[in-house]
Motif scaffolding. Structure first.
Motif: not given
Length: 728
Positions: A301-303, A306-309, A397-398
């Protein structure tokens, strides 16, 4: 049309090839907002790259780009090294980040590989080892825990395991956290009564331990259960962990019913408790699967740039937890590009499952799947599902990735506001980016250690924590002397590293070659170099020359030792790299500690760094602390000031870290065996001596003839032991 190159033998001249797949350059994966490169610097960088591109082969491989200080800027792989590097030299289709990277390039090195798959594996290894500034960096250096069921003992042991798998047995995992492993092991001990003690503890038991009394172990160490029956329990646990939980629960249910029919109610109650423990393990899982037996699910996810996996682990149709990762990547990259880099780096030191599910379509999905298959030694499927149960797992997961990143952004905003409040409380012009807190711990001067904790915009930066063993030269119990020694060692090394980097930056020549004898490059641009092919079995083990482990840590300090210059309008950028130089130093203590710290920092040239000492209030009460700073009278902060709460958290963390380190050191000294001081006495000979004599005191009093009669101890060892104690 071919150009003549007299510097190469005719048989080594390769025909010019048209740029096919390599014309699109990989986006620079910098974490900095680099802006535009200066035209002159960009032209110089293109010239350097063009010289190297002239002599590159049209083969797969990995390239590394270095700046003038010898720091690795970027690691990339290519199906054709010549095409890819030539594309850099053409100076077109670059983002600002790529242009800046090219402008900083002063040298390049290359490694050719047999296939593009080998290049991808080598690239992921080098990125994790060298951590280049312009690559996507997976900031997760923790190994995942496993449940281990030993297979080299008549009574198998169940235990938590990290690291390499050298011991014979079954490994179940990975689990997302240690807490999940410990909770599962606790339930399995209740259900199957397996031992968790070490083999040495097991061998020396003469009566059952407390775990047997509280019905967490069946007591195989003292014969409370036969090895055959215990092995049956271990097989049941193995079946449960491999997914055959229904069969195990059915067996226990039948035995419970049979015991109840035979009026053996205590036995039936034990089976009931074991069934309840197994149900607790399964009830603790968020979601289970029906058609996916073994898979890892990746969702990104991108916000706000920044990214989070988010990664979910499914084994044996059971959910074994999840982990959120926050890779460092440039804002210009797409989520699919970041996710592809994260997956290759994630499995660099972990075995991939048979199925990897992703939330986005990856451009090189086939290549990544081939690389994972080569690493696992079996086929690994990589898929982005669109429907069915698999798509439901990815969607779940998303959703978790989106929520985790939202929490991370909120925490960062709060942390930045606290840093801003801290800077305002101490009269700093800007909010500190790096705060270091120092504390010492000892008991009457013994086992003295110093601790340094570090905080930044992401909270406590535990990978930057440091401990300092206080030397014998410092008088025992001298707290001021201990603080002087800690700070002197810290800032002397800091100054040494800064000077080394500045010296390299001032040199006009290219940096010395790294990776001698490996691949192309390492010399001046334009020189011919031989191409080395990297065999497939060497991919997993990178030569030490490639690790750059001896390179100085970059920490340039401006002339005069002042603070690092920053633009006037600079704020705490989310993407800014974490600095090595502190903006604020906090020492635990009063005016005496402050003066000791101030003098030693001045001697080391650590000027321009704010220094604060914090003294406990009356009766050691919180909220009444007194602060000492240069040029100010001692002062207090308002009791409800958020900065005061933040400072207390920093101080308490420094206390915890220093005291914990001291206790660990003291425990090692308490349990230290005098036999460890004798050269040539290893674990086996120490065990033989203790088994023969019983205690160390008996060994000290033993004569040489008695020592020589010890089974497993030769004459030379016996004489060494005898001389060691009698010389004292």
């Amino acid at each position: 049309m071919n150009r003549e190159r007299p510097d190469l033998p005719e048989e080594e001249i390769e025909p010019e090839v048209e740029l096919e797949e390599e014309t699109a350059l990989p986006a620079a994966e910098a974490a900095l907002d680099l802006g535009e490169a200066a035209p002159g610097a960009l032209k110089a960088g293109i010239e350097v790259i063009a010289e190297f591109a002239r002599h590159l082969p049209n083969r797969p491989g990995v390239y590394r780009m270095f700046d003038r200080a010898g720091e690795v800027l970027y690691v990339g792989k290519a199906k054709s090294l010549k095409n890819r590097v030539t594309a850099y030299a053409r100076g077109m289709a670059h983002t600002n980040a790529v242009a800046r990277m090219i402008a900083e390039t002063a040298n390049m090195e290359f490694v050719t590989t047999g296939t593009e798959t080998e290049a991808l594996l080598l690239e992921s290894n080098l990125i994790k080892q060298l951590r280049p500034r312009y690559n996507v960096l997976l900031r997760d250096d923790k190994s995942f825990p496993y449940i281990f069921l030993s297979g080299d003992h008549p009574a198998p042991q169940i235990a938590k395991h990290r690291g390499s798998r050298q011991r014979k047995g079954d490994y179940f995992g990975p689990f997302a956290s240690v807490w999940a492993v410990e909770r599962t092991i606790d339930a399995l001990q209740k259900a199957f009564l397996l031992r968790s003690c070490s083999d040495s503890y097991y061998e020396n038991r003469t009566r059952p331990c407390l775990l047997f009394q509280i019905k967490r172990c069946s007591g195989p160490c003292t014969g409370e259960i036969s090895h055959t029956d215990y092995q049956a329990l271990a097989d049941q646990a193995r079946d449960f962990l491999t997914g055959r939980s229904s069969a195990v629960k059915q067996l226990l249910s039948e035995r419970m019913q049979a015991a109840a029919e035979d009026l053996e109610f205590e036995k039936a109650a034990r089976y009931r408790d074991r069934l309840a423990a197994l149900s607790a393990v399964q009830a603790g899982q968020d979601i289970n699967t029906q058609g996916v037996e073994e898979a890892d699910v990746f969702a990104i996810d991108e916000q706000a740039g920044q990214f989070c996996v988010e990664i979910f682990f499914f084994r044996n149709k059971q959910n074994w937890g999840n982990r959120a990762l926050f890779p460092r990547a440039d804002k210009s990259l797409t989520p699919a590009e970041v996710l592809a880099s994260v997956i290759t780096q994630f499995y660099d030191d972990k075995p991939p499952p048979r199925l990897v599910l992703v939330s986005h379509e990856l451009d090189e999905a086939g290549l990544i799947a081939e690389a994972l298959s080569a690493r696992a030694g079996r086929k690994v499927e990589l898929a982005a599902p669109k429907r069915g149960e698999r798509q439901g797992l990815v969607a779940h997961a998303l959703k978790n990735a989106h929520e985790a990143l939202a929490r991370k952004l909120a925490d960062n905003a709060g942390q930045q506001s606290l840093l801003a409040a801290l800077g305002a409380a101490f009269g700093m012009e800007r909010a500190p980016r790096r705060v270091e807190v120092y504390d010492n711990s000892h008991i009457m001067g013994t086992n003295a250690v110093g601790g340094m904790v570090v905080a930044g915009k992401d909270g406590f930066m535990k990978s930057h924590y440091r401990t300092f063993n206080i030397s014998a030269d410092t008088i025992a119990g001298d707290d001021f002397g201990m603080m002087r020694e800690v700070l002197k060692r810290r800032f002397s090394r800091l100054a040494k590293e800064s000077g080394a980097v500045l010296a390299l930056a001032d040199e006009s020549a290219s940096p010395p070659p790294g990776g001698e004898g490996i691949g192309v490059g390492g010399g001046k641009p334009g020189q011919a170099a031989a191409s080395a092919s990297l065999p497939a079995d060497a991919i997993a083990s990178i030569p030490p020359a490639l690790t750059q482990s001896d390179a100085p840590h970059p920490f340039p300090s401006p002339p005069g030792g002042g603070a690092e210059p920053r633009p006037e309008n600079e704020e705490l950028e989310d993407d800014a790299p974490f600095p090595s130089r502190p903006d604020l130093i906090i020492v635990d203590g009063g005016k005496g500690q402050f003066e000791a710290a101030r003098k030693i920092m001045a001697e080391c040239g650590a000027n321009g760094i704010a220094l604060v000492a914090i003294a406990k209030g009356a009766d050691r009460n919180a909220m009444r602390e007194t602060f000492f700073m240069a040029g100010r009278e001692p002062f207090k902060l308002p009791p409800r000031d958020p900065a005061l709460y933040f400072i207390q958290r920093l101080r308490d963390e420094a206390h915890r870290f220093a005291i914990g380190t001291h206790r660990a050191k003291r425990k090692r000294d308490i349990t230290k065996n005098p036999l460890d001081e004798i050269p040539g006495i290893g674990p086996s000979r120490k065990r033989a001596l203790l088994l023969h004599f019983g205690t160390v005191k008996a060994i000290q009093r033993a004569k040489l003839d008695d020592l020589m009669r010890t089974p497993g101890v030769n004459a030379a060892t016996a004489k060494a032991v005898h001389d060691h104690f009698h010389e004292r």
